[in-house]
Design an enzyme around this catalytic site. Structure first.
Site, short mmCIF file in Angstrom:
data_model
loop_
_atom_site.label_atom_id
_atom_site.label_comp_id
_atom_site.label_asym_id
_atom_site.label_seq_id
_atom_site.Cartn_x
_atom_site.Cartn_y
_atom_site.Cartn_z
N GLY A 42 1.15 -1.27 -0.07
CA GLY A 42 -0.14 -0.14 0.00
C GLY A 42 0.79 1.12 -0.08
N ASP A 92 -8.44 -0.86 -0.31
CA ASP A 92 -9.18 0.40 0.00
C ASP A 92 -9.08 1.03 -1.33
OD1 ASP A 92 -9.24 -0.04 2.66
OD2 ASP A 92 -6.63 0.55 2.71
N ARG A 132 -30.77 -2.72 11.90
CA ARG A 132 -29.72 -3.65 12.83
C ARG A 132 -28.42 -3.47 12.04
NH1 ARG A 132 -32.73 -5.46 14.80
NH2 ARG A 132 -33.94 -7.87 15.43
N ARG A 192 -11.42 -8.76 3.00
CA ARG A 192 -9.92 -8.77 2.77
C ARG A 192 -9.77 -10.21 2.69
NH1 ARG A 192 -7.36 -4.69 5.87
NH2 ARG A 192 -5.60 -4.66 3.78
N ARG A 251 -9.80 -34.70 -20.12
CA ARG A 251 -10.57 -34.70 -19.94
C ARG A 251 -11.10 -33.04 -20.51
NH1 ARG A 251 -10.22 -38.95 -18.26
NH2 ARG A 251 -10.95 -40.17 -15.85
#
Ligand code: ADP
Length: 709
Positions: A101, A149, A274, A283, A624
């Site tokens: 970051g 972020d 709520r 994350r 396959r």
């Protein structure tokens, strides 16, 4: 020459794909690679080891970072960074890729700036030899921005942001269904530190009633929230959702707490409310297809930059503009990011919004439109939305955005059932668009019909007249362009097809969801082969003669080989590929994925290739065939597809209202732009139904094994 790679700071899904790309691209370019474990902390302790091709096998689909990460206060000191220089020189690393970051990148910048001084000091202390000092006069450095972020200036997306949005949007979709049943309100707190992107984007994707973000604090946030929820109920919504960015504050800079918000809503509106704090689930988990594909492109670009750059070049960050990778100066990105923080501190909120970029502003506009009541114009125009072509995830988000944008502008939205055929048959209808963003395909139904003869063109124009249509937005595939060309009224096409074969845009609505579906299928196939060992899957994917879907999914899923109509498996190539896959199996690989677009010429279809490779494997592996088929077309639309639909529809409606000639609204380097349909069609191969310009990440695909010595 040796390149080092480390991950640092907060972990972000997609970091592993970046590491895989750095390691393998460097090996392909003839460099040795060292993995530095546990971020800067590990670097200062010399936790550095050689890493080879198979050292990063099958990790790109894993969340977090396989190199480990850490936060290291010691690295913030000059003495700490001197230790880092010492270990880099000891390990003979002259180029470094840091995935982290803005904190990590700031640290990397400091490391590089002090490099010369630390080398001198280490030499004086006799910890390194003159020879070592001479061979390491500077550190070549490139950063990749890993952060959920989306908070770094200069990049459309940071690594991990798209995956975090998947988690948030999944959660809000889920909450919405229960909230609807009980007519409840929910306050959902999402991450983002001081950046509101995650909350804002999630709000647009899910049709939340309100969003509180750091970049736009209200004078009276309580009043605004109440007004928004009241309006929502007035519009007939059975639930209320408020998204709260963790960094949201009032105008005085005081943080808005989720619990305070909840209590306020219950007190003022008497609605049962709520709170859900999503926390670290945002994350974690498997990276989304975008975070794998784009991180791969970033990793490749970082290595190419480091290998090619002159000694002493300024350090860069690889940023994204749509699917393109753009190198920017690290110091500039770090400085401008810090300026946004200062703007927020000083209350210059509009400056912060502007610095976040055009997409952020478009999403803000979409959010505001969602909350507003219908407008009323003296002269109301009737705008039609119709689909042309196959269904694509995200079409419902387009319908929702269309209805809201047209109504708020004071005009009349008209919706055609089952495409233009529905219009001809007069099947126009009202649809309740509340909450439809999260539903796959299209509630309107679609149809491939488009006018092909002059008689049909006349029929279409007559139908438009009959229903007093003043302008048209077509949401669909290649055929939508051909239909638009026949329109006399203003008309804009919003490309929506999983094949992503429409010229005039670098990405179509629906393509991202389809790539995610394929990557998920590939992950499962790989897991299924764990017990059986030595199996290669030949997976047929859609896209017809446009290989974008196969190519993108090949990168995201870590396929060994990808065959498309643009790059068909010629005999020469097959011979090489068979030998490559056999060698990879001899070197220890146990499972392989080969993607084959369903539009490859007949002799090269998936089942034939599967037979051929098995025959030529000398008993090394079994094969396959797996045909994914319509699994790729269904499913809940990804956040990226919903956002794209909204951004393109907003512009399409504006274009139509301003009386445009037939045009296609798409993305170029991540920015919304309009192009005349005739120009877009001229830049396409009409037979193959695909654009003529290359927009595939051919250079970033994975060869099946390490380069031969
Ligand atoms: P992120 O990289 O995700 O933003 P942090 O801000 O925690 O996470 O930074 C990660 C690490 O980078 C820190 O633990 C520290 O070692 C280093 N770092 C951060 N900021 C600086 C700085 N200003 N100078 C030197 N190193 C820094």
């Amino acid at each position: 020459m040796r390149i080092g790679v480390l991950t640092s700071g907060g972990d972000a899904p997609g970091m592993n794909a970046a590491v895989v790309a750095v390691v393998r691209r460097a090996l392909v370019r003839g460099w040795s690679v060292s993995a530095i474990h546990e971020g800067y902390a590990g670097l200062m302790e010399g936790r550095i080891a050689d890493i080879g091709w198979n050292g990063v096998s099958h990790v790109q689909q894993l969340g977090g970072t396989v190199l480990g990460t850490a936060r290291s206060p010691e690295f913030r000191t000059s003495a700490g960074r001197k230790e880092a220089v010492f270990h880099l020189v000891q390990a003979r690393i002259s180029r470094l890729v840091v995935v982290g970051g803005d904190g990590s990148l700031t640290g990397a910048n400091a490391l590089r700036a002090e490099w010369g001084a630390h080398i001198e000091a280490l030499l004086k202390e006799r910890r390194i030899t003159r020879d070592a000092a001479n061979t390491h006069p500077r550190l070549g450095l490139t950063g990749l921005v890993g952060s959920i972020d989306n908070d770094l200036w200069g990049t459309d997306r940071t690594i991990g942001c798209d995956t975090a949005l998947h988690r948030i949007v999944d959660a809000v979709d889920t909450l919405t269904s229960t909230a609807r049943s009980h007519q409840r309100s929910f306050v959902v707190e999402v991450m983002g530190r001081r950046a509101g992107f995650l909350a804002l984007a999630a709000s647009v994707c899910t049709g939340a009633d309100h969003v509180l973000i750091p970049e736009r604090p209200a004078d009276d946030w309580e009043g605004e929230v109440c007004a928004a929820l009241w309006r929502g109920r007035h519009l007939g919504r059975r639930k209320s959702i408020v998204l709260l960015a963790e960094g949201a504050c009032d105008r005085q800079g005081k943080r808005i707490e989720a619990e305070a918000l909840r209590a306020m809503i219950e007190r003022e509106l008497q609605i049962e409310t709520r709170t859900t704090v999503l926390g670290h689930v945002q994350r974690g988990g498997t990276p989304s297809a975008y975070d794998r594909v784009q991180s791969t492109a970033l990793g490749v670009a970082a290595v190419d930059r480091l290998v090619g750059e002159a000694r002493g070049a300024e350090p860069t960050v690889m940023t994204t503009a749509g699917p393109s990778v753009v190198p920017r100066l690290l110091a500039e990105c770090v400085r401008k990011t810090a300026e946004i923080a200062t703007a927020l501190d000083e209350g210059r909120f509009q400056a912060a919004v502007n610095a976040r970029g055009p997409e952020f502003m478009e999403l803000l506009a979409a959010h505001d439109t969602h909350g507003r009541p219908a407008g009323s114009q003296a002269v109301q125009r009737r705008l039609l939305l119709a689909h042309v072509g196959a269904p694509a995830p995200g079409m419902n988000a387009a319908i929702h955005a269309f209805v809201r944008t047209v109504s708020v502008a004071g005009h009349v939205p008209v919706l055609a059932h089952e495409g233009l055929r529905g219009l001809l048959e007069g099947r126009l209808a009202e649809v309740d668009v509340d909450g439809i963003q999260s539903v796959g395909a299209t509630l309107l139904g679609t149809n491939r019909w488009r006018p092909r003869t002059t008689g049909e063109v006349a029929q279409l124009r007559k139908a438009l007249q009959t229903h007093d249509i003043d302008g048209v937005v077509l949401v669909g595939g290649f055929g939508a362009l051909e239909a638009a060309a026949a329109m006399r009224v203003p008309c804009a096409v919003v490309p929506a097809t999983i094949s992503n074969n429409v010229p005039g845009t670098e990405i179509s609505v629906g393509a991202d969801t389809a790539v995610n579906a394929i990557c998920e299928a590939i992950d499962r196939l790989k897991q299924s082969a764990v017990g059986s060992r030595h199996r290669v899957f030949f997976v047929e994917v859609m896209g017809r003669r446009c290989g974008w879907l196969a190519r993108a999914a090949g990168i995201g899923g870590g396929a060994e080989l990808v065959y498309t109509d643009e790059e068909p498996p010629t005999l020469d190539r097959l011979r090489q590929d068979v030998a490559g896959l056999n060698a990879a199996m001899d070197a220890g690989r146990t499972v392989g994925i080969v993607l084959v677009a369903d539009g490859v010429p007949d002799p090269y279809r998936a089942e034939r290739l599967a037979d051929l490779f098995r025959q030529e494997s000398g008993g090394r592996f079994d094969t396959r065939v797996c045909v994914l088929g319509h699994l790729q077309q269904g499913g809940r639309p990804s956040p990226a597809d919903r956002m794209l639909a909204v951004r393109l529809v907003q512009k399409a409606v504006a274009d139509v209202l301003s009386g445009c000639r037939p045009c296609v609204v798409g993305l170029a380097s991540g920015a919304v732009k309009t192009e005349r349909v005739e120009h877009a069609l001229a830049a396409s191969d009409r037979d193959a139904r695909r654009p003529t310009f290359p927009r595939l990440l051919a250079s970033v695909t994975d060869p099946p094994g390490p380069p031969s010595a």
